[in-house]
Design an enzyme around this catalytic site. Structure first.
Site, PDB file in Angstrom:
ATOM      1  N   ASN A  17      -2.214  -3.954   7.788  1.00 14.31           N
ATOM      2  CA  ASN A  17      -2.912  -5.161   7.774  1.00 14.31           C
ATOM      3  C   ASN A  17      -2.777  -5.948   8.994  1.00 14.31           C
ATOM      4  OD1 ASN A  17      -0.644  -6.852   7.057  1.00 14.31           O
ATOM      5  ND2 ASN A  17      -0.705  -5.462   5.463  1.00 14.31           N
TER       6      ASN A  17
ATOM      7  N   ASP B 234      -0.218  -2.287  -0.756  1.00 16.70           N
ATOM      8  CA  ASP B 234      -0.134  -2.274  -1.907  1.00 16.70           C
ATOM      9  C   ASP B 234      -0.091  -0.730  -2.348  1.00 16.70           C
ATOM     10  OD1 ASP B 234       0.024  -4.722  -2.957  1.00 16.70           O
ATOM     11  OD2 ASP B 234      -2.176  -4.989  -2.602  1.00 16.70           O
TER      12      ASP B 234
ATOM     13  N   LYS C  13      -1.679  15.941  13.114  1.00 19.28           N
ATOM     14  CA  LYS C  13      -2.903  15.111  13.299  1.00 19.28           C
ATOM     15  C   LYS C  13      -4.265  15.957  12.689  1.00 19.28           C
ATOM     16  CE  LYS C  13      -5.936  13.310  16.700  1.00 19.28           C
ATOM     17  NZ  LYS C  13      -6.908  13.715  17.758  1.00 19.28           N
TER      18      LYS C  13
ATOM     19  N   PRO D 109       5.848   0.639  -4.454  1.00 21.22           N
ATOM     20  CA  PRO D 109       6.856  -0.230  -5.452  1.00 21.22           C
ATOM     21  C   PRO D 109       6.530  -1.860  -4.942  1.00 21.22           C
ATOM     22  CG  PRO D 109       7.897   0.594  -3.547  1.00 21.22           C
ATOM     23  CD  PRO D 109       6.659   1.298  -3.650  1.00 21.22           C
ATOM     24  N   ASP D 110       6.666  -2.958  -6.046  1.00 22.67           N
ATOM     25  CA  ASP D 110       6.671  -4.035  -5.702  1.00 22.67           C
ATOM     26  C   ASP D 110       8.116  -4.494  -5.469  1.00 22.67           C
ATOM     27  OD1 ASP D 110       6.651  -6.869  -5.962  1.00 22.67           O
ATOM     28  OD2 ASP D 110       5.592  -6.839  -7.840  1.00 22.67           O
ATOM     29  N   ILE D 111       8.466  -4.789  -4.153  1.00 25.52           N
ATOM     30  CA  ILE D 111       9.684  -5.119  -3.802  1.00 25.52           C
ATOM     31  C   ILE D 111       9.982  -6.342  -4.127  1.00 25.52           C
ATOM     32  CG2 ILE D 111      11.119  -5.498  -1.593  1.00 25.52           C
ATOM     33  CD1 ILE D 111       8.894  -3.863  -0.243  1.00 25.52           C
TER      34      ILE D 111
ATOM     35  N   PHE E  18       5.715 -14.849  -1.444  1.00 21.70           N
ATOM     36  CA  PHE E  18       4.578 -15.778  -0.487  1.00 21.70           C
ATOM     37  C   PHE E  18       3.174 -15.191  -1.135  1.00 21.70           C
ATOM     38  CE2 PHE E  18       5.119 -18.032   3.620  1.00 21.70           C
ATOM     39  CZ  PHE E  18       6.561 -18.279   3.384  1.00 21.70           C
TER      40      PHE E  18
ATOM     41  N   LYS F 122       0.886 -15.996 -10.061  1.00 17.57           N
ATOM     42  CA  LYS F 122       1.626 -14.991  -9.402  1.00 17.57           C
ATOM     43  C   LYS F 122       2.878 -15.354  -9.635  1.00 17.57           C
ATOM     44  CE  LYS F 122      -0.345 -12.797  -5.764  1.00 17.57           C
ATOM     45  NZ  LYS F 122      -1.146 -12.970  -4.610  1.00 17.57           N
TER      46      LYS F 122
HETATM   47  N1  CTP Z   1       5.626  -8.035  -2.295  1.00 19.47           N
HETATM   48  C1  CTP Z   1       6.315  -7.168  -2.409  1.00 19.47           C
HETATM   49  N2  CTP Z   1       6.201  -5.735  -2.404  1.00 19.47           N
HETATM   50  C2  CTP Z   1       4.817  -5.575  -2.596  1.00 19.47           C
HETATM   51  C3  CTP Z   1       3.780  -6.316  -2.746  1.00 19.47           C
HETATM   52  C4  CTP Z   1       4.115  -7.708  -2.327  1.00 19.47           C
HETATM   53  O1  CTP Z   1       7.446  -7.675  -2.195  1.00 19.47           O
HETATM   54  N3  CTP Z   1       4.555  -4.114  -2.859  1.00 19.47           N
HETATM   55  C5  CTP Z   1       5.685  -9.656  -1.866  1.00 19.47           C
HETATM   56  C6  CTP Z   1       5.132 -10.227  -0.973  1.00 19.47           C
HETATM   57  O2  CTP Z   1       6.077 -10.057   0.297  1.00 19.47           O
HETATM   58  C7  CTP Z   1       4.881 -11.767  -1.235  1.00 19.47           C
HETATM   59  C8  CTP Z   1       4.473 -11.377  -2.757  1.00 19.47           C
HETATM   60  O3  CTP Z   1       5.112 -10.293  -3.038  1.00 19.47           O
HETATM   61  O4  CTP Z   1       5.890 -12.509  -1.355  1.00 19.47           O
HETATM   62  C9  CTP Z   1       2.703 -11.051  -2.693  1.00 19.47           C
HETATM   63  O5  CTP Z   1       2.746 -10.679  -4.002  1.00 19.47           O
HETATM   64  P1  CTP Z   1       1.296  -9.733  -4.337  1.00 19.47           P
HETATM   65  O6  CTP Z   1       1.272  -9.826  -5.927  1.00 19.47           O
HETATM   66  O7  CTP Z   1       1.497  -8.583  -4.091  1.00 19.47           O
HETATM   67  O8  CTP Z   1       0.463 -10.531  -3.647  1.00 19.47           O
HETATM   68  P2  CTP Z   1      -0.844  -9.949  -3.041  1.00 19.47           P
HETATM   69  O9  CTP Z   1      -0.637  -8.435  -2.234  1.00 19.47           O
HETATM   70  O10 CTP Z   1      -1.504 -11.003  -2.417  1.00 19.47           O
HETATM   71  O11 CTP Z   1      -1.407  -9.856  -4.648  1.00 19.47           O
HETATM   72  P3  CTP Z   1      -3.301  -9.296  -5.013  1.00 19.47           P
HETATM   73  O12 CTP Z   1      -3.431  -8.379  -4.011  1.00 19.47           O
HETATM   74  O13 CTP Z   1      -3.127  -9.220  -6.336  1.00 19.47           O
HETATM   75  O14 CTP Z   1      -3.497 -10.890  -4.512  1.00 19.47           O
END
Ligand code: CTP
Length: 397
Positions: free
Chosen positions: A210, A279, A289, A306-308, A324, A338
């Site tokens: 991104n 995500d 390749k 994973p959602d860190i 953030f 959130k």
């Molecule tokens: N974050 C994380 N791990 C992930 C995704 C996000 O740690 N896999 C953290 C980001 O660093 C940020 C926050 O979670 O601090 C953002 O939350 P998230 O719900 O992921 O936000 P978006 O990706 O903006 O969600 P959405 O796509 O639903 O808007």
């Protein structure tokens, strides 16, 4: 307002070619609203005239121990007494040697010895003079005495050689002064920051990523270090230099970022998740390749990353977690939702279209007390305000 507005700084200049850069530093300090007193050694006046520096800072330059205009004839004591910091830029090899051994045979060295405030030196010399064991011993002595050292930098030298020894750029010395004068609101705290994008490979040369530049996360790491914290920055791919006094761990994918963060989470007091983590990752990324096949578009299968932040926040004894959120619309509503969903005490929200890649940003902080708007400003300034907000939330009542 600038971080150095009204700060009382004594700028010492010693006799090296880089003395001309002291004029640039003086200009930066004055522009920031600092109150600057310049002291030059006799040798420094051979490189730039006191008139130049006087014109820049609007105050007579001191050069002489025996200045009869100082009422008690103690210029070496008077000059540093009302100062918050002394910075010597450039500091020659000879001056560092003097300082390290406590010599006080001119105004600048005497006032460095008599001062009660912090001292920052910016060494500048030929690379062999810098590498000489005597200089290295002197610098080690100065560091052990609590003197802060910025640089030297590497590059072309006035003598025609190339190497380590040039004085740090005035902007870097300026940043060091900001850091040294910052209130140490996070002293003793361990802070873990994630920053940048992640890169999820499709094959060995392609991937999904991104537009995050990492600038906000790096600014947060820098601001936390300035506030006295011990900072580790887990960074996705960026082109940014590591902020001073920050330990950096480079990762590529979200899963690598998660592993790096979870390995360090125990013992962390504050976790600030600034990274724009992808995500999803590609299932079965190829180790070669992928070749194009006419008329056949490949299909990518994605799996959730994973959602860190979520994982750290649900640890049995989680650090203070800050998230953030980059939204493109409905900032307030989405941000509060959130924050609740992730179960974190503080969330900083911004508009993605305004934040990504830019040097400026505007943030809104959401916590149990509602929202706090931080108007548009350079990211480093917003980061300092965010760190101040975190420190206030953590301060014992
Ligand atoms: N974050 C994380 N791990 C992930 C995704 C996000 O740690 N896999 C953290 C980001 O660093 C940020 C926050 O979670 O601090 C953002 O939350 P998230 O719900 O992921 O936000 P978006 O990706 O903006 O969600 P959405 O796509 O639903 O808007």
């Amino acid at each position: 307002m600038s971080e150095l507005a009204s700060r009382r700084i004594l700028l010492g200049v010693t006799g090296g070619v880089a003395a001309y850069k002291a004029a640039e530093l003086a200009r930066l300090l004055v522009k920031a609203g600092a109150d600057v007193q310049v002291v030059m050694t006799e040798a420094a006046t051979r490189f730039v005239t006191p008139v130049t520096l006087q014109a820049l800072v609007g105050r007579a330059v001191l050069t002489d121990m025996w200045d009869a205009s100082v009422p008690n004839n103690m210029a070496h004591i008077e000059a540093s007494r009302d100062r918050e910091i002394v910075v010597v830029a450039p500091a020659t090899a000879g001056f560092l040697a003097k300082l390290a051994h406590g010599f006080a045979d001119d105004l600048l060295s005497a006032l460095c010895l008599a001062r009660e405030c912090p001292l920052l030196v910016a060494p500048a010399m030929n690379r062999q003079m810098w590498e000489h064991p005597a200089t290295q011993r002197n610098v080690a002595t100065l560091r052990a005495d609590g003197v802060a050292v910025v640089g030297p930098a590497a590059g072309d030298q006035a003598c025609g050689e190339t190497g380590l020894g040039r004085m740090s750029e005035p902007a870097d010395i300026y940043a060091e002064l900001v850091a040294l004068l910052a209130p140490k609101t996070l002293a003793g705290k361990r802070v873990l920051v994630t920053a940048g994008p992640t890169f999820e490979p499709i094959d060995t040369v392609r991937g999904i990523t991104n537009l995050s530049s990492g600038k906000m996360g790096y600014a947060v790491a820098q601001a936390a270090a300035e506030a006295g914290a011990e900072v580790t920055l887990v960074s996705g791919p960026t082109a940014l230099p590591t902020p001073p006094r920050v330990a950096r761990v480079d990762v590529t994918t979200a899963r690598e970022m998660r592993d790096a963060v979870l390995a360090r989470a125990p013992g962390t007091d504050i976790f600030i998740a600034v990274a724009a983590v992808a995500d999803y990752h590609v299932v079965g990324a190829k180790d070669h390749k992928i070749k194009k096949r006419a008329g056949e578009a490949p299909t990518l299968t994605l799996a959730e990353n994973p959602d860190i932040l979520g994982e750290v926040a649900s640890l049995p004894r989680p650090p203070f977690c800050v998230g953030f959120a980059a939204e493109t619309e409905n900032l307030r509503e989405y941000a509060q939702a959130k924050r609740k969903k992730k179960g974190i005490p503080l969330l900083a929200a911004n508009l993605a279209q305004e934040a990504f890649g830019a040097d400026d940003n505007a943030l809104t902080l959401f916590d149990d007390h509602g929202e706090h708007v931080l108007p548009r400003a350079p990211k480093i300034r917003l980061a300092r305000e965010l760190v101040g907000h975190i420190a206030r939330m953590l301060a014992p009542r």
